[in-house]
Write a protein that holds these residues in place. Structure first.
Motif, PDB file in Angstrom:
ATOM      1  N   GLY A  81      25.011  28.467 -48.256  1.00 29.77           N
ATOM      2  CA  GLY A  81      24.895  27.103 -47.728  1.00 29.77           C
ATOM      3  C   GLY A  81      24.388  26.139 -48.776  1.00 29.77           C
ATOM      4  N   LEU A  82      24.523  24.858 -48.463  1.00 31.74           N
ATOM      5  CA  LEU A  82      24.047  23.829 -49.388  1.00 31.74           C
ATOM      6  C   LEU A  82      22.555  23.598 -49.167  1.00 31.74           C
ATOM      7  CD1 LEU A  82      26.944  21.235 -48.906  1.00 31.74           C
ATOM      8  CD2 LEU A  82      26.689  22.930 -50.733  1.00 31.74           C
ATOM      9  N   PRO A  83      21.806  23.383 -50.239  1.00 36.29           N
ATOM     10  CA  PRO A  83      20.382  23.077 -50.050  1.00 36.29           C
ATOM     11  C   PRO A  83      20.217  21.744 -49.322  1.00 36.29           C
ATOM     12  CG  PRO A  83      20.907  23.529 -52.373  1.00 36.29           C
ATOM     13  CD  PRO A  83      22.201  23.425 -51.652  1.00 36.29           C
ATOM     14  N   THR A  84      19.090  21.578 -48.663  1.00 39.07           N
ATOM     15  CA  THR A  84      18.778  20.294 -48.011  1.00 39.07           C
ATOM     16  C   THR A  84      18.645  19.196 -49.066  1.00 39.07           C
ATOM     17  OG1 THR A  84      17.678  21.394 -46.182  1.00 39.07           O
ATOM     18  CG2 THR A  84      17.022  19.115 -46.590  1.00 39.07           C
ATOM     19  N   HIS A  85      19.198  18.027 -48.760  1.00 43.51           N
ATOM     20  CA  HIS A  85      19.126  16.902 -49.700  1.00 43.51           C
ATOM     21  C   HIS A  85      17.684  16.367 -49.730  1.00 43.51           C
ATOM     22  CE1 HIS A  85      20.311  13.399 -51.907  1.00 43.51           C
ATOM     23  NE2 HIS A  85      19.801  12.613 -50.974  1.00 43.51           N
ATOM     24  N   ILE A  86      17.066  16.498 -50.910  1.00 40.70           N
ATOM     25  CA  ILE A  86      15.675  16.057 -51.045  1.00 40.70           C
ATOM     26  C   ILE A  86      15.635  14.887 -52.031  1.00 40.70           C
ATOM     27  CG2 ILE A  86      13.320  16.751 -51.759  1.00 40.70           C
ATOM     28  CD1 ILE A  86      14.206  18.509 -49.457  1.00 40.70           C
ATOM     29  N   GLU A  87      15.030  13.774 -51.613  1.00 39.95           N
ATOM     30  CA  GLU A  87      14.732  12.702 -52.563  1.00 39.95           C
ATOM     31  C   GLU A  87      13.626  11.849 -51.974  1.00 39.95           C
ATOM     32  OE1 GLU A  87      18.686  10.489 -52.588  1.00 39.95           O
ATOM     33  OE2 GLU A  87      17.333   8.807 -52.173  1.00 39.95           O
ATOM     34  N   LYS A  88      13.186  10.841 -52.707  1.00 43.62           N
ATOM     35  CA  LYS A  88      12.127   9.991 -52.161  1.00 43.62           C
ATOM     36  C   LYS A  88      12.758   8.958 -51.231  1.00 43.62           C
ATOM     37  CE  LYS A  88       8.124   7.304 -53.151  1.00 43.62           C
ATOM     38  NZ  LYS A  88       7.244   6.671 -54.102  1.00 43.62           N
ATOM     39  N   PHE A  89      12.558   9.162 -49.908  1.00 39.23           N
ATOM     40  CA  PHE A  89      13.123   8.241 -48.919  1.00 39.23           C
ATOM     41  C   PHE A  89      12.069   7.250 -48.439  1.00 39.23           C
ATOM     42  CE2 PHE A  89      15.636  12.202 -48.293  1.00 39.23           C
ATOM     43  CZ  PHE A  89      16.883  11.701 -48.625  1.00 39.23           C
ATOM     44  N   GLY A  90      10.789   7.666 -48.468  1.00 34.99           N
ATOM     45  CA  GLY A  90       9.705   6.836 -47.934  1.00 34.99           C
ATOM     46  C   GLY A  90       8.913   7.681 -46.953  1.00 34.99           C
ATOM     47  N   THR A  91       9.051   7.367 -45.653  1.00 33.40           N
ATOM     48  CA  THR A  91       8.385   8.195 -44.649  1.00 33.40           C
ATOM     49  C   THR A  91       9.432   9.075 -43.969  1.00 33.40           C
ATOM     50  OG1 THR A  91       6.638   6.582 -44.284  1.00 33.40           O
ATOM     51  CG2 THR A  91       7.011   8.175 -42.524  1.00 33.40           C
ATOM     52  N   ALA A 133       9.006  20.289 -49.956  1.00 31.06           N
ATOM     53  CA  ALA A 133       9.825  19.656 -51.000  1.00 31.06           C
ATOM     54  C   ALA A 133       9.880  18.141 -50.810  1.00 31.06           C
ATOM     55  CB  ALA A 133      11.235  20.249 -50.970  1.00 31.06           C
ATOM     56  N   MET A 134       9.939  17.681 -49.571  1.00 28.75           N
ATOM     57  CA  MET A 134       9.960  16.241 -49.302  1.00 28.75           C
ATOM     58  C   MET A 134       8.662  15.597 -49.785  1.00 28.75           C
ATOM     59  SD  MET A 134      12.635  14.884 -48.015  1.00 28.75           S
ATOM     60  CE  MET A 134      14.162  15.267 -47.167  1.00 28.75           C
ATOM     61  N   ARG A 135       7.560  16.280 -49.553  1.00 28.13           N
ATOM     62  CA  ARG A 135       6.266  15.731 -49.986  1.00 28.13           C
ATOM     63  C   ARG A 135       6.169  15.733 -51.512  1.00 28.13           C
ATOM     64  NH1 ARG A 135       0.437  17.704 -48.196  1.00 28.13           N
ATOM     65  NH2 ARG A 135      -0.508  15.712 -47.668  1.00 28.13           N
ATOM     66  N   ALA A 136       6.643  16.828 -52.118  1.00 27.50           N
ATOM     67  CA  ALA A 136       6.604  16.910 -53.585  1.00 27.50           C
ATOM     68  C   ALA A 136       7.467  15.815 -54.207  1.00 27.50           C
ATOM     69  CB  ALA A 136       7.083  18.287 -54.036  1.00 27.50           C
ATOM     70  N   ALA A 137       8.487  15.349 -53.466  1.00 28.08           N
ATOM     71  CA  ALA A 137       9.359  14.285 -53.984  1.00 28.08           C
ATOM     72  C   ALA A 137       8.736  12.900 -53.796  1.00 28.08           C
ATOM     73  CB  ALA A 137      10.717  14.347 -53.291  1.00 28.08           C
ATOM     74  N   GLY A 138       7.545  12.865 -53.216  1.00 29.13           N
ATOM     75  CA  GLY A 138       6.822  11.587 -53.101  1.00 29.13           C
ATOM     76  C   GLY A 138       6.907  10.932 -51.732  1.00 29.13           C
ATOM     77  N   ASN A 139       7.459  11.636 -50.744  1.00 24.95           N
ATOM     78  CA  ASN A 139       7.538  11.072 -49.396  1.00 24.95           C
ATOM     79  C   ASN A 139       6.226  11.237 -48.637  1.00 24.95           C
ATOM     80  OD1 ASN A 139      10.527  10.419 -49.033  1.00 24.95           O
ATOM     81  ND2 ASN A 139      10.591  12.527 -49.822  1.00 24.95           N
ATOM     82  N   ARG A 140       5.990  10.352 -47.675  1.00 22.54           N
ATOM     83  CA  ARG A 140       4.942  10.595 -46.684  1.00 22.54           C
ATOM     84  C   ARG A 140       5.630  11.425 -45.592  1.00 22.54           C
ATOM     85  NH1 ARG A 140       0.579   9.324 -43.476  1.00 22.54           N
ATOM     86  NH2 ARG A 140       1.104   8.490 -41.412  1.00 22.54           N
TER      87      ARG A 140
END
Ligand SMILES: Cc1cc2nc3c(=O)[nH]c(=O)nc-3n(C[C@H](O)[C@H](O)[C@H](O)COP(=O)(O)OP(=O)(O)OC[C@H]3O[C@@H](n4cnc5c(N)ncnc54)[C@H](O)[C@@H]3O)c2cc1C
Ligand code: FES
Length: 280
Positions: free
Chosen positions: A90-100, A119-126
């Motif tokens: 499968g494809l990995p979940t799309h992770i980037e800095k979205f905000g919250t 991973a979402m938090r490590a990318a800078g998201n709340r």
């Protein structure tokens, strides 16, 4: 053969296995899954990668006993081996800095949303996480999910622990609140994901779900896992399992998941009879 290094019973019907699978661990990413076979006569079933340790060469899976194969898997203990353990698929979940980002998990999916929240938090998201279970006895990894979230909301359907109600209720409140919600990821039973999609749609917040149709080969060859997303047929094992929740044909998914109910019931009864627990 893939050795089980560790077994933990998280709640009575949900178990964690840490499995020695160095080749899978080398490449595993959040949102991917493995296809396993308990032994050479067993059927193939997909299970999400809940964690990995590249140095140790291990993969963690968390599964719920629902039918023949998951009950057979639950009979294994540390030191036993699993015949096939194929992945990461499968494809990995799309992770980037979205905000919250709001991560919503129901049932066993608390474990599978963990690497995504991390991973979402490590990318800078709340990261705001919501975890739900039917009752107090089915709650696990509350502290673990809290440790990778900026805020955690826990619900139980019957109110036996934390907040009474379904995960969609705090989700709706967050969407109505002052804080802007930029992205939602919901993982759990299909019906839960469908209602999360219905909750976020009026607010126009992008919502991703991890679909769980019946899968056989897990590599795009059998066509078993086909789903309809935005009116287009997709294979969840290679095009997903993550898809835009607002584009999923939920009725088709739910109907296809029920295709083999009679066979699954018969298989489970047969297996119970073989084990000497025949109720007939
Ligand atoms: C990508 C993906 C990831 C998954 N991750 C997890 C996980 O991390 N933990 C977990 O507990 N469960 C997970 N599942 C569901 C898991 O695969 C099923 O619970 C399991 O296959 C049931 O098999 P069984 O023989 O025990 O039960 P059965 O009695 O055969 O089936 C019970 C129900 O499980 C579903 N199911 C049965 N066979 C399959 C199959 N080959 N593929 C998919 N669904 C099937 C059907 O909806 C069926 O009605 C995942 C499913 C998918 C598609
Ligand atoms: S599981 Fe066979 S095509 Fe996806």
């Amino acid at each position: 053969m893939y050795e089980i290094l560790l077994r933990q019973d998280l709640v009575p019907d949900i178990h964690l296995f840490k499995v020695a699978a160095p080749d899978v661990a080398k490449k595993a990413q959040a949102g991917q899954f493995v296809v396993i076979r308990v032994d050479e006569k067993g059927e193939r079933i997909p299970l999400t990668i809940a964690d990995w340790d590249r140095e140790e060469g291990s993969i963690t899976i968390v599964f719920m006993e629902v039918g023949t194969t998951t009950h057979r898997l639950a009979l294994l203990k540390a030191g036993d081996s699993i015949a096939d353990f194929i992945g990461p698929l499968g494809l990995p979940t799309h992770i980037e800095k979205f905000g919250t980002v709001v991560c919503v998990a129901g049932g066993f999916a608390v474990a599978t949303i963990m690497p995504i929240a991390r991973a979402m938090r490590a990318a800078g998201n709340r990261v705001i996480s919501i975890m739900g279970a039917r009752n107090k006895d089915l709650i696990f990894w509350e502290d673990e999910l809290r440790s990778v979230s900026d805020r955690l909301i826990v619900t139980t359907d019957d109110g036996s622990y934390a907040r009474k109600g379904l995960v969609t209720e705090p989700l709706k409140e967050l969407l109505e609140g002052l804080e802007k919600i930029d992205w939602v990821i919901a993982i759990g039973p299909s019906i839960m994901m469908k209602f999360c999609a219905k909750t976020t749609q009026p607010f126009g917040v992008k919502t991703i779900v991890s679909l769980n149709p019946i899968m056989v080969d897990g590599t795009g060859m059998c066509g078993c896992c086909r789903v309809s997303v935005g009116g287009v047929t997709r294979f969840a094992c290679v095009d997903g399992p993550d898809f835009d929740a607002h584009q999923v044909d939920w009725d088709l998914l739910l109907a296809r998941q029920r295709t083999y109910l009679n066979e699954e019931k018969r298989s489970f009864e047969q297996w119970q009879c073989q084990g000497g627990n025949c109720s007939r």
